[in-house]
Scaffold this active site. Sequence first.
Site, mmCIF file in Angstrom:
data_model
loop_
_atom_site.group_PDB
_atom_site.id
_atom_site.type_symbol
_atom_site.label_atom_id
_atom_site.label_comp_id
_atom_site.label_asym_id
_atom_site.label_seq_id
_atom_site.Cartn_x
_atom_site.Cartn_y
_atom_site.Cartn_z
ATOM 1 N N SER A 414 7.322 -16.847 39.697
ATOM 2 C CA SER A 414 7.953 -17.774 38.827
ATOM 3 C C SER A 414 6.990 -19.101 38.615
ATOM 4 O O SER A 414 6.245 -19.535 39.394
ATOM 5 C CB SER A 414 9.205 -18.403 39.486
ATOM 6 N N TYR A 575 13.375 -31.450 30.259
ATOM 7 C CA TYR A 575 12.018 -31.773 29.423
ATOM 8 C C TYR A 575 12.305 -31.945 27.901
ATOM 9 O O TYR A 575 13.491 -31.525 27.748
ATOM 10 C CB TYR A 575 11.062 -30.864 29.808
ATOM 11 N N ARG A 623 12.215 -20.242 28.227
ATOM 12 C CA ARG A 623 12.972 -20.528 29.345
ATOM 13 C C ARG A 623 14.020 -21.740 29.023
ATOM 14 O O ARG A 623 13.748 -22.616 28.326
ATOM 15 C CB ARG A 623 11.957 -21.359 30.319
#
Length: 790
Positions: A414, A575, A623
């Site tokens: 990851s 983000y 993601r």
Amino acid sequence: MDGGPRSVAVIGGGPGGLYAAALLARRDPGRDITVWERGAPDATFGFGVVLSDETLGGIEHADPVVYAALEDAFVRWDEIGITHRGTTLVSGGHGFAALDRRLLLAILQDRCTQLGVDLRFRTQAPSAAELAGHYDLVIAADGAGSATRAAHADVFRPTVTRHRNRYIWLAAGTAFDTFRFDIAETEYGVMQLHGYPYARPVPGGPAAAASTVIVEMREEVWRAAGFDALGERESAERCAKIFADALGGRPLRSNDSAWTAFRTVVCRRWSHGSTVLLGDAAHTAHFSIGSGTKLAVEDALALAACVEEQPGTDAALAAYEAERRPAVESTQRAAAASLRWFEQLAGYTDQPPRRFAFGLLTRSRRVTHGNLRLRDPVFVRTVEDEFGCPPGTPPMFTPFRLGATELRNRVVVSAMDMYRARDGVPGDFHLVHLGARALGGAGLVMTEMVCVSPEGRITPGCTGLYTDEQAAAWRRITGFAHAESPGVVLGVQLGHSGRKGSTRLMWEGMDEPLPAGNWPLAAASPLPYRTGVSQTPAELDEDGLAAVRGQFAAAAGRAADAGFDVLELHCAHGYLLSGFLSPLTNRRTDRYGGDLAGRLRYPLEVFDAVRAAWPAGRPMTVRISAADWAPGGTSPGEAVEIARAFAAHGAAAIDVSTGQVVADEQPEFGRSYQTPYADLIRNTANVPVIAVGAISSWDDVNSLLLAGRADLCALARPHLYDPHWTLHAAAEQGYAGPAAPWPLPYAAGSRKPPDGRDSTPKPRLSPGPAAVAGAVPPAARAPRAPGARG
């Protein structure tokens, strides 16, 4: 011990309250113990109860009299049968024990009477506050609707969550051979039957066979089928017709049965002064893992032991909660996973039959590929065959095609931020870090979030791809990995920090602003990440949106030149792009805000720009944060639509994470806690997914893959603990095939070194015809304790 309660009041005469009273009376016959139960001695909801071997072991140790009575009454079986679309699959080796709930109550009532407990049936108990003025200890075992809990809600601080399915407890006049799960796909939607035997006619035992039958379905299905307008008898008759095959045409009977929705009860505290909550009053866990009576009985065992061991009531109640809370929370997590599986059942019905059955059996994550293989290796082998595992190959080592790129196995390292770059340039640390994981055998190794601009960094230590110098440094790393670990696939994760930028290195203060040298931030909306702490970002205007879009595209071009095989667009964790997706962080009133289509618009524009700059033959993933863990955040349904949208634009897979979007989130941490969202997206949107989130063992990876909950599994901390986690997982499973190649210089380490020396002589000779007459065969001798002398 001195200081323990001399008088005890128990509110509620269910199994938990009765057993607590019996245990406390047995340990100290001089105690004054009274149980209040507003119903009759044989009044109860439901029919049969299931207890585990673990619980029974505790009962046997604490009170052999109760154990002996239960042992005589139990119906035992070890198979689970799953019927779906005309196919019945059976898995063995599970081990269940059940009995009539009324019989359980009678056994516990008799034991209380033998021990001098004052049982007051058909009597409403005084309030806990009133009883506390007369008794040293008040045990509130008054059920999921506890009046005691409600009266002191300011202290116990309960949270009650109502779930989406409706269910009803019924009974059939037959003893099923297995624990049954039958699925009915009706014109109204999917319905399911859970059934297990609790009485079989035996000499001196019950005269009639009986099984508990629970019928369950989504609320919208329940309403569409008209159950909301039916009474108890009509509901039983209708359910019997729907599940006529499972019941052999027999009728179903009720017992003050009513359709209800399950409610999960969680309390911040379990005691208030000398009053303590026990069983469903303190906590509930979904019936699909058979936990209600089990938890109540185990609570009673722990409470009685703590009263015995501690110097006073206060200490006993504190010790009781400290001991039981972790076990209860673990059970509640497992029950929540099981409950969620049944809520999402309609998304699994098109799965191949063996995958469907395996998914049902492993739904709570307590039963795994490994222990199910021990219980029933033949069944598991058929599931593996259906999955496509070559002989001797665990599921995690079956290849997977991500777009046009084949991964040698299903393990992903990851993305993990390292914060070790200088001016965005990765150095020797990154070469060693990523090179070691590439040598460690994973199919796909991801970089940390690589930033598309200096202003898009999280910290001064973040890497970038906004200069040619950075691209050249990355090319050195990808070149090493491809040369020294042929077949490894390297992925780059591109992102922009948005409102979470200009902060200190993680170990210097996570999400804390820099003490000096801050750069300006930009985001979807001018909302600071931490009010009063974080910098307030500027809202991106049209020129700003275009500039950032161009930065992503330029970074993608550099990533391709640097030799990366896969590109992941980071739209998670609060983000920049995640900030557009979440309704908690996007307050725009232009075309990039508002409903989900508006919030998706800019992330999709960025995806398209990156896709155009990224080579057509190399796959892209995205993601996302599928849940914000905060009220008003992204819903599961929206997460599915977000995944669908990115897949429609060309994403080869969705990397399904959660959270980190808002500072006041409240995640439900636990083993594999994020995987249900990957499961939902994969089986609702039919999109390949990467599952993440506290996946720590290769057994978990195999289980998630084989059940169809994920296509790939990404692990972070296990790869920090062990860079060769994947190779070691292969060695521990006895796998040495092409999906886990050891680098030639490391080949000598492909088997685990011995832990120590075993000097015990191995048996070579067995007794023959000349053996002494009357000697006891070795197999019949009792085993010696370790270290015992002859």
